[in-house]
Design an enzyme around this catalytic site. Structure first.
Site, PDB file in Angstrom:
ATOM      1  N   ILE A   1     -41.832  28.439  21.796  1.00 52.56           N
ATOM      2  CA  ILE A   1     -40.576  27.868  22.667  1.00 52.56           C
ATOM      3  C   ILE A   1     -41.584  27.756  23.794  1.00 52.56           C
ATOM      4  O   ILE A   1     -41.068  26.237  24.599  1.00 52.56           O
ATOM      5  CB  ILE A   1     -39.671  28.366  23.316  1.00 52.56           C
ATOM      6  CG1 ILE A   1     -39.664  28.634  21.339  1.00 52.56           C
ATOM      7  CG2 ILE A   1     -38.579  27.883  23.966  1.00 52.56           C
ATOM      8  CD1 ILE A   1     -38.450  29.935  21.266  1.00 52.56           C
TER       9      ILE A   1
ATOM     10  N   ARG B   1     -35.653  36.892  26.377  1.00 55.16           N
ATOM     11  CA  ARG B   1     -34.178  37.809  26.861  1.00 55.16           C
ATOM     12  C   ARG B   1     -34.082  38.207  27.958  1.00 55.16           C
ATOM     13  O   ARG B   1     -35.211  38.148  28.334  1.00 55.16           O
ATOM     14  CB  ARG B   1     -34.871  39.058  25.852  1.00 55.16           C
ATOM     15  CG  ARG B   1     -35.066  38.611  24.672  1.00 55.16           C
ATOM     16  CD  ARG B   1     -33.915  38.462  23.891  1.00 55.16           C
ATOM     17  NE  ARG B   1     -33.582  38.710  22.343  1.00 55.16           N
ATOM     18  CZ  ARG B   1     -33.058  37.712  22.420  1.00 55.16           C
ATOM     19  NH1 ARG B   1     -32.703  36.308  22.378  1.00 55.16           N
ATOM     20  NH2 ARG B   1     -33.398  37.201  20.380  1.00 55.16           N
TER      21      ARG B   1
ATOM     22  N   GLU C   1     -26.158  41.907  28.034  1.00 51.07           N
ATOM     23  CA  GLU C   1     -25.277  40.753  27.371  1.00 51.07           C
ATOM     24  C   GLU C   1     -24.336  41.116  26.907  1.00 51.07           C
ATOM     25  O   GLU C   1     -24.767  42.538  26.188  1.00 51.07           O
ATOM     26  CB  GLU C   1     -26.783  40.132  26.714  1.00 51.07           C
ATOM     27  CG  GLU C   1     -25.808  38.965  26.653  1.00 51.07           C
ATOM     28  CD  GLU C   1     -27.062  37.474  26.168  1.00 51.07           C
ATOM     29  OE1 GLU C   1     -28.111  37.470  27.174  1.00 51.07           O
ATOM     30  OE2 GLU C   1     -26.645  37.334  24.828  1.00 51.07           O
TER      31      GLU C   1
ATOM     32  N   HIS D   1     -25.471  32.199  26.730  1.00 50.92           N
ATOM     33  CA  HIS D   1     -26.797  32.610  25.184  1.00 50.92           C
ATOM     34  C   HIS D   1     -26.673  31.368  24.360  1.00 50.92           C
ATOM     35  O   HIS D   1     -26.573  31.789  22.793  1.00 50.92           O
ATOM     36  CB  HIS D   1     -26.684  33.946  24.917  1.00 50.92           C
ATOM     37  CG  HIS D   1     -28.023  34.305  24.089  1.00 50.92           C
ATOM     38  ND1 HIS D   1     -28.473  35.348  23.802  1.00 50.92           N
ATOM     39  CD2 HIS D   1     -28.968  33.380  23.826  1.00 50.92           C
ATOM     40  CE1 HIS D   1     -29.956  35.870  23.089  1.00 50.92           C
ATOM     41  NE2 HIS D   1     -30.286  34.395  22.771  1.00 50.92           N
TER      42      HIS D   1
HETATM   43  C1  DGY Z   1     -33.332  34.014  19.233  1.00 49.16           C
HETATM   44  O1  DGY Z   1     -32.808  33.817  17.902  1.00 49.16           O
HETATM   45  O2  DGY Z   1     -33.812  34.630  19.467  1.00 49.16           O
HETATM   46  C2  DGY Z   1     -32.426  33.443  20.222  1.00 49.16           C
HETATM   47  O3  DGY Z   1     -31.910  34.250  21.119  1.00 49.16           O
HETATM   48  C3  DGY Z   1     -30.588  33.260  19.357  1.00 49.16           C
HETATM   49  O4  DGY Z   1     -30.189  32.531  20.308  1.00 49.16           O
END
Ligand code: DGY
Length: 324
Positions: free
Chosen positions: A155, A236, A265, A283
């Site tokens: 990512i 997170r 959360e 989220h």
């Molecule tokens: C994940 O897949 O870990 C994401 O946070 C879900 O959106």
């Protein structure tokens, strides 16, 4: 075999399992009650769970013949993988397929916080847009600014590629530095976390939640950041100490923030929603129709393979299991 699925999946994906196995499903688009998961798990051979389900020792102690836990998500901090491994249970996740959706949303937060998109929307809806003016709603230019990426995995890299397109300078930090050739291809420079915090105009977090990354960003780190900078978190929530962030945003230690994830959360630390200089999302990083379908298919493939007693494709503990 008996299977528990704790969240909504597309009908055509459910059809793949229903023809062969007995399936208990949470039909509501909200997390399944923990008590129901605990009472339902005893006779199950497979579990397809959501990232909101805490699959801990207490729950695993109720299982008798569970073979596989297929997480619907790439992050798996909701699962005690060690406890599952001790019981010989496969654990899988859904890597790779939600990279672009999450990177897009990260960029949406960078743009929204830097260019004050949400504040502008609120003002316009409130009927307060009376005239164009040279100083109305001035934001912060994105191009030419420095983006600091903390954690350069899939990512992080996808965010870096987008940032290049916006003409940003890129620096990153990571436990294990990338190969020089990859740094060159991505046009990114490796720095320490401390330098990254000092030099970046936008700091974007892309690390998994581990004991060593919990509260990676707190008072000390926020104080290292520029007073004109922004913090973006789509990884997170507990990576950031939210109380310290609120103080930093109130006192002007940093200029703004964009969050998609929260420390407790779905609860928000009191004070967060009172701030104007933060964009808050529920989220939804991986939340596109296309990506959620791919996640459902991947989790289902993992589940079915594990139920058949074979190593599932996205196994997180297969190496450990083979020596157990
Ligand atoms: C994940 O897949 O870990 C994401 O946070 C879900 O959106």
């Amino acid at each position: 075999m008996n299977v528990l699925i704790t969240g909504r999946l597309p009908d055509d994906v459910l059809a793949l399992i229903k023809k062969e196995h007995n399936v208990e499903i949470n039909i509501h688009d909200r997390p399944m009650d923990r008590e129901k998961i605990i009472s339902g798990i005893t006779d199950k051979d497979g579990l397809l769970c959501m990232i909101t389900d805490k699959i801990d020792r207490e729950l695993l102690n109720k299982t008798r013949h569970l073979k596989i836990i297929a997480n619907y998500g790439v992050g798996f901090d909701n699962i005690d993988v060690e406890a599952a491994t001790e019981r010989g249970i496969y654990v899988t996740n859904t890597p790779g397929i939600l990279t672009d959706a999450t990177a897009d949303l990260t960029f949406a937060l960078i743009l929204a916080s830097g260019r004050r998109v949400v504040e502008g929307d609120k003002l316009t809806r409130a009927g307060k847009f009376k005239y164009w003016a040279p100083l109305l709603f001035l934001g912060h230019e994105i191009s030419g600014k420095t983006l600091g990426v903390v954690g350069m995995g899939r990512i992080g890299k996808a965010v870096a590629k987008r940032a290049s397109g916006f003409g940003m300078k890129l620096i990153y930090t990571k436990r294990k530095r990338l190969e020089k050739s990859e740094e060159k291809a991505l046009n990114i420079e490796y720095v320490s976390l401390e330098s990254l915090l000092k030099e970046s105009d936008f700091v974007s977090l892309h690390v998994p939640l581990l004991p060593e990354t919990r509260y990676l960003i707190g008072e000390r780190e926020l104080k290292l950041m520029k007073s004109s900078s922004f913090l973006i978190n789509t990884s997170r929530g507990p990576i950031v100490n939210e109380s310290d962030l609120i103080k930093a945003l109130k006192s002007g230690t940093i200029r703004g923030a964009g969050l998609d994830v929260y420390e407790n959360e779905p609860e928000l630390t009191p004070g967060l929603i009172d701030l104007e200089n933060i964009v808050l999302l529920p989220h939804m990083g991986s939340g596109t129709k296309e990506t959620r379908k791919k996640m459902a298919l991947m989790a289902m493939e993992n589940l079915l393979t594990g139920l058949h007693g074979k190593k599932p494709p996205n196994c997180l503990n297969c190496d450990e299991l083979s020596v157990c």
